[in-house]
Design a protein around this motif. Structure first.
Motif, PDB file in Angstrom:
ATOM      1  N   ALA A 195      -3.123 -14.187   3.699  1.00 13.11           N
ATOM      2  CA  ALA A 195      -3.375 -12.811   4.147  1.00 13.11           C
ATOM      3  C   ALA A 195      -2.342 -12.378   5.187  1.00 13.11           C
ATOM      4  CB  ALA A 195      -4.787 -12.702   4.715  1.00 13.11           C
ATOM      5  N   PHE A 196      -1.986 -13.282   6.092  1.00 15.35           N
ATOM      6  CA  PHE A 196      -0.998 -12.944   7.109  1.00 15.35           C
ATOM      7  C   PHE A 196       0.363 -12.673   6.465  1.00 15.35           C
ATOM      8  CE2 PHE A 196       2.419 -14.193   9.997  1.00 15.35           C
ATOM      9  CZ  PHE A 196       2.238 -13.227  10.971  1.00 15.35           C
ATOM     10  N   GLU A 197       0.780 -13.529   5.553  1.00 14.64           N
ATOM     11  CA  GLU A 197       2.069 -13.327   4.875  1.00 14.64           C
ATOM     12  C   GLU A 197       2.079 -12.020   4.090  1.00 14.64           C
ATOM     13  OE1 GLU A 197       2.505 -17.002   2.721  1.00 14.64           O
ATOM     14  OE2 GLU A 197       3.210 -18.079   4.505  1.00 14.64           O
ATOM     15  N   GLU A 198       0.951 -11.668   3.479  1.00 20.03           N
ATOM     16  CA  GLU A 198       0.849 -10.378   2.780  1.00 20.03           C
ATOM     17  C   GLU A 198       0.965  -9.228   3.770  1.00 20.03           C
ATOM     18  OE1 GLU A 198      -2.802 -10.525   0.572  1.00 20.03           O
ATOM     19  OE2 GLU A 198      -2.013 -12.010  -0.847  1.00 20.03           O
ATOM     20  N   SER A 199       0.379  -9.394   4.955  1.00 22.11           N
ATOM     21  CA  SER A 199       0.472  -8.353   5.984  1.00 22.11           C
ATOM     22  C   SER A 199       1.908  -8.161   6.454  1.00 22.11           C
ATOM     23  CB  SER A 199      -0.413  -8.703   7.186  1.00 22.11           C
ATOM     24  OG  SER A 199      -1.761  -8.658   6.836  1.00 22.11           O
ATOM     25  N   VAL A 200       2.616  -9.263   6.643  1.00 22.64           N
ATOM     26  CA  VAL A 200       4.017  -9.170   7.058  1.00 22.64           C
ATOM     27  C   VAL A 200       4.822  -8.457   5.973  1.00 22.64           C
ATOM     28  CG1 VAL A 200       6.132 -10.491   7.550  1.00 22.64           C
ATOM     29  CG2 VAL A 200       3.953 -11.171   8.584  1.00 22.64           C
ATOM     30  N   ARG A 201       4.652  -8.878   4.728  1.00 22.50           N
ATOM     31  CA  ARG A 201       5.365  -8.238   3.620  1.00 22.50           C
ATOM     32  C   ARG A 201       5.048  -6.749   3.540  1.00 22.50           C
ATOM     33  NH1 ARG A 201       4.549 -12.662   0.905  1.00 22.50           N
ATOM     34  NH2 ARG A 201       2.634 -11.984  -0.056  1.00 22.50           N
ATOM     35  N   PHE A 202       3.765  -6.415   3.652  1.00 24.45           N
ATOM     36  CA  PHE A 202       3.332  -5.025   3.599  1.00 24.45           C
ATOM     37  C   PHE A 202       3.979  -4.228   4.728  1.00 24.45           C
ATOM     38  CE2 PHE A 202       0.450  -1.649   4.946  1.00 24.45           C
ATOM     39  CZ  PHE A 202       0.264  -0.958   3.766  1.00 24.45           C
ATOM     40  N   HIS A 203       3.944  -4.769   5.931  1.00 25.93           N
ATOM     41  CA  HIS A 203       4.514  -4.089   7.097  1.00 25.93           C
ATOM     42  C   HIS A 203       6.001  -3.811   6.890  1.00 25.93           C
ATOM     43  CE1 HIS A 203       4.301  -3.203  11.496  1.00 25.93           C
ATOM     44  NE2 HIS A 203       5.600  -3.465  11.426  1.00 25.93           N
ATOM     45  N   LEU A 204       6.731  -4.840   6.493  1.00 26.66           N
ATOM     46  CA  LEU A 204       8.175  -4.689   6.308  1.00 26.66           C
ATOM     47  C   LEU A 204       8.506  -3.781   5.136  1.00 26.66           C
ATOM     48  CD1 LEU A 204       9.276  -8.376   7.012  1.00 26.66           C
ATOM     49  CD2 LEU A 204       9.289  -6.422   8.602  1.00 26.66           C
ATOM     50  N   ASP A 205       7.814  -3.978   4.012  1.00 29.66           N
ATOM     51  CA  ASP A 205       8.080  -3.156   2.813  1.00 29.66           C
ATOM     52  C   ASP A 205       7.721  -1.691   3.026  1.00 29.66           C
ATOM     53  OD1 ASP A 205       8.916  -5.474   1.588  1.00 29.66           O
ATOM     54  OD2 ASP A 205       7.144  -5.664   0.283  1.00 29.66           O
ATOM     55  N   SER A 206       6.759  -1.422   3.912  1.00 31.54           N
ATOM     56  CA  SER A 206       6.319  -0.048   4.166  1.00 31.54           C
ATOM     57  C   SER A 206       7.222   0.676   5.150  1.00 31.54           C
ATOM     58  CB  SER A 206       4.884  -0.042   4.706  1.00 31.54           C
ATOM     59  OG  SER A 206       4.004  -0.593   3.773  1.00 31.54           O
ATOM     60  N   GLY A 207       8.163  -0.061   5.741  1.00 27.00           N
ATOM     61  CA  GLY A 207       9.066   0.563   6.705  1.00 27.00           C
ATOM     62  C   GLY A 207       8.426   0.820   8.054  1.00 27.00           C
ATOM     63  N   LEU A 208       7.324   0.135   8.347  1.00 27.22           N
ATOM     64  CA  LEU A 208       6.694   0.293   9.651  1.00 27.22           C
ATOM     65  C   LEU A 208       7.596  -0.319  10.722  1.00 27.22           C
ATOM     66  CD1 LEU A 208       3.068  -0.626   8.526  1.00 27.22           C
ATOM     67  CD2 LEU A 208       3.841   1.629   9.323  1.00 27.22           C
ATOM     68  N   PRO A 209       7.545   0.203  11.938  1.00 23.43           N
ATOM     69  CA  PRO A 209       8.447  -0.302  12.978  1.00 23.43           C
ATOM     70  C   PRO A 209       8.119  -1.736  13.377  1.00 23.43           C
ATOM     71  CG  PRO A 209       6.910   1.309  13.893  1.00 23.43           C
ATOM     72  CD  PRO A 209       6.702   1.296  12.409  1.00 23.43           C
TER      73      PRO A 209
END
Length: 191
Positions: A130-144
């Motif tokens: 879940a954490f790795e998915e969150s990191v991927r989501f954050h980075l892929d979404s362009g969040l700061p």
């Protein structure tokens, strides 16, 4: 072992309810049977041992607490910036508050994992995924921010939720929305 997958899921959900209400020591096959409203002995037909029941609950809890992808899509409509991260973290706190039983059961499972290697392995797998998915989501979404930003945010929000659920008077003077805003403001760069 019995094979009815719907009943197995209902029994695991009952186990999660028992964990949240009575703690790990209260998680017995008899308590699960009573919570699920099934005849005595049913849970023992579905789970080889209490260890198995704990491990299954550890797997299921993350399914219950994962947001609906459509809701995530809706939440991600605004521009990816710090304000969006703040909104997402407020949403997280609301979701965990709404799923109070699941969160309390997760805390019980985490403590019990210190004594049960199979449960610890399952929780490590589930939380890491879940954490790795969150990191991927954050980075892929362009969040700061970067992966370290997500890690520190995860640790801070975990602590905030722990206090909120276990020692609510500790944060009695703090509005959760304002606390979330302060956490995000200190961790997530503007962008």
């Amino acid at each position: 072992m019995a094979k009815n997958p719907e009943r197995r899921t209902a029994l695991v959900d009952a186990a999660i309810e028992v964990l949240a209400r009575d703690g790990a020591r209260g998680l017995t096959f008899r308590a699960v049977d009573a919570q699920a409203g099934v005849p005595v002995g049913t849970a023992s037909n579905y789970f080889a041992s209490r260890d198995d029941l704990f491990t299954q609950a550890g797997s299921r809890i993350h399914v219950r607490m994962t947001p609906d992808p459509a809701q995530v899509g809706e939440a991600m409509r605004p521009e990816p910036n710090r304000e969006l991260v703040t909104g997402l973290m407020r949403w997280l706190v609301r979701r965990m508050s709404d799923e109070r039983t699941g969160y309390l059961a997760l805390l019980e499972l985490r403590l019990e994992a210190t004594r049960r290697p199979a449960l610890q392995a399952e929780l490590n797998r589930a939380v890491r995924t879940a954490f790795e998915e969150s990191v991927r989501f954050h980075l892929d979404s362009g969040l700061p921010g970067d992966a370290d930003t997500v890690l520190v945010l995860y640790l801070a929000m975990t602590g905030l939720l722990l206090e909120h659920f276990t020692l609510p008077d500790m944060l009695a003077d703090g509005d959760l929305d304002k606390l979330v805003e302060m956490v995000v403001g200190r961790i997530v760069p503007e962008g």
